[in-house]
Enzyme design. Structure first.
Site, PDB file in Angstrom:
ATOM      1  CG  ASP A 157     -10.773  46.687  17.700  1.00 14.78           C
ATOM      2  OD1 ASP A 157     -11.331  46.555  17.819  1.00 14.78           O
ATOM      3  OD2 ASP A 157     -11.094  46.998  15.820  1.00 14.78           O
ATOM      4  CB  ILE A 158     -10.059  44.609  12.093  1.00 19.53           C
ATOM      5  CG1 ILE A 158      -9.307  44.509  10.702  1.00 19.53           C
ATOM      6  CG2 ILE A 158     -12.160  44.993  12.109  1.00 19.53           C
ATOM      7  CD1 ILE A 158     -10.063  43.197  10.478  1.00 19.53           C
ATOM      8  CG  ASN A 201     -18.026  47.700  25.070  1.00 15.50           C
ATOM      9  OD1 ASN A 201     -17.345  49.139  25.200  1.00 15.50           O
ATOM     10  ND2 ASN A 201     -17.013  48.353  23.795  1.00 15.50           N
ATOM     11  CD  GLU A 252     -19.532  46.160  16.781  1.00 12.28           C
ATOM     12  OE1 GLU A 252     -18.113  46.207  16.280  1.00 12.28           O
ATOM     13  OE2 GLU A 252     -19.793  47.592  16.904  1.00 12.28           O
ATOM     14  CB  VAL A 253     -17.416  40.856  18.953  1.00 12.38           C
ATOM     15  CG1 VAL A 253     -16.674  38.853  18.891  1.00 12.38           C
ATOM     16  CG2 VAL A 253     -17.063  41.363  17.916  1.00 12.38           C
ATOM     17  CG  HIS A 298     -13.788  41.871  23.234  1.00 11.09           C
ATOM     18  ND1 HIS A 298     -15.130  41.062  23.231  1.00 11.09           N
ATOM     19  CD2 HIS A 298     -14.237  42.904  22.732  1.00 11.09           C
ATOM     20  CE1 HIS A 298     -16.086  41.885  22.422  1.00 11.09           C
ATOM     21  NE2 HIS A 298     -15.239  43.171  22.509  1.00 11.09           N
ATOM     22  CG  HIS A 319     -12.515  47.202  23.682  1.00  8.33           C
ATOM     23  ND1 HIS A 319     -12.481  47.323  22.353  1.00  8.33           N
ATOM     24  CD2 HIS A 319     -13.572  46.359  23.743  1.00  8.33           C
ATOM     25  CE1 HIS A 319     -13.670  47.195  21.299  1.00  8.33           C
ATOM     26  NE2 HIS A 319     -14.353  46.565  23.143  1.00  8.33           N
TER      27      HIS A 319
END
Ligand code: AMP
Ligand code: ZN
Length: 116
Positions: free
Chosen positions: A32-33, A89, A97-98, A102, A104
């Site tokens: 993760d960025i 999420n 958000e995306v 995905h 995490h």
């Protein structure tokens, strides 16, 4: 299978750089960025699935693989024994958000408790 406007599809294709930690025929995983902990990996299906509400019975192998991959990555990054948190999420209330499904994988320190 892919959405040309999706940031995670672009990462999977190599059009946007990422730090890859795992790949197989179904999944791509990268750091993760904006990490929430010392280990923060995003485990992403190569197929563009918008979110958990868009998983179908056809995707059950992909969904299952996300968990076995999480176990393997946790072991590879040496956080398996101490433990970690897996989060998906979903939607507005889930603060997704995306809009590409995905998982995490977060660890390397004790997580906050309680959740919410
Ligand atoms: P979520 O809120 O569950 O949709 O999580 C999206 C995650 O993607 C956030 O933790 C972001 O930090 C992460 N993220 C967004 N853009 C990138 C990127 N280019 N490379 C790596 N992680 C990213
Ligand atoms: Zn996508």
């Amino acid at each position: 299978m892919q959405d040309p406007d999706c940031i995670f599809c672009k990462i999977i294709n190599g059009d946007i750089p990422s730090t890859k930690v795992y790949e197989d025929e179904l999944l791509f995983a990268f750091n993760d960025i904006n990490p929430a902990a010392p280990v923060h990996v995003l485990i992403v299906p190569k197929k563009h699935i918008q979110d958990n509400n868009h998983i179908t019975a056809e995707d059950e192998v992909i969904a299952g693989r996300m968990f076995t991959a999480a176990k393997e990555i946790a072991s590879q990054l040496k956080i398996a024994e101490d433990g970690y948190r897996l989060i998906i999420n979903t939607g507005r209330h889930g603060h997704q958000e995306v809009p590409h499904l995905h998982l995490h994988l977060i660890g390397g320190q004790p997580m906050q408790h309680p959740m919410g």
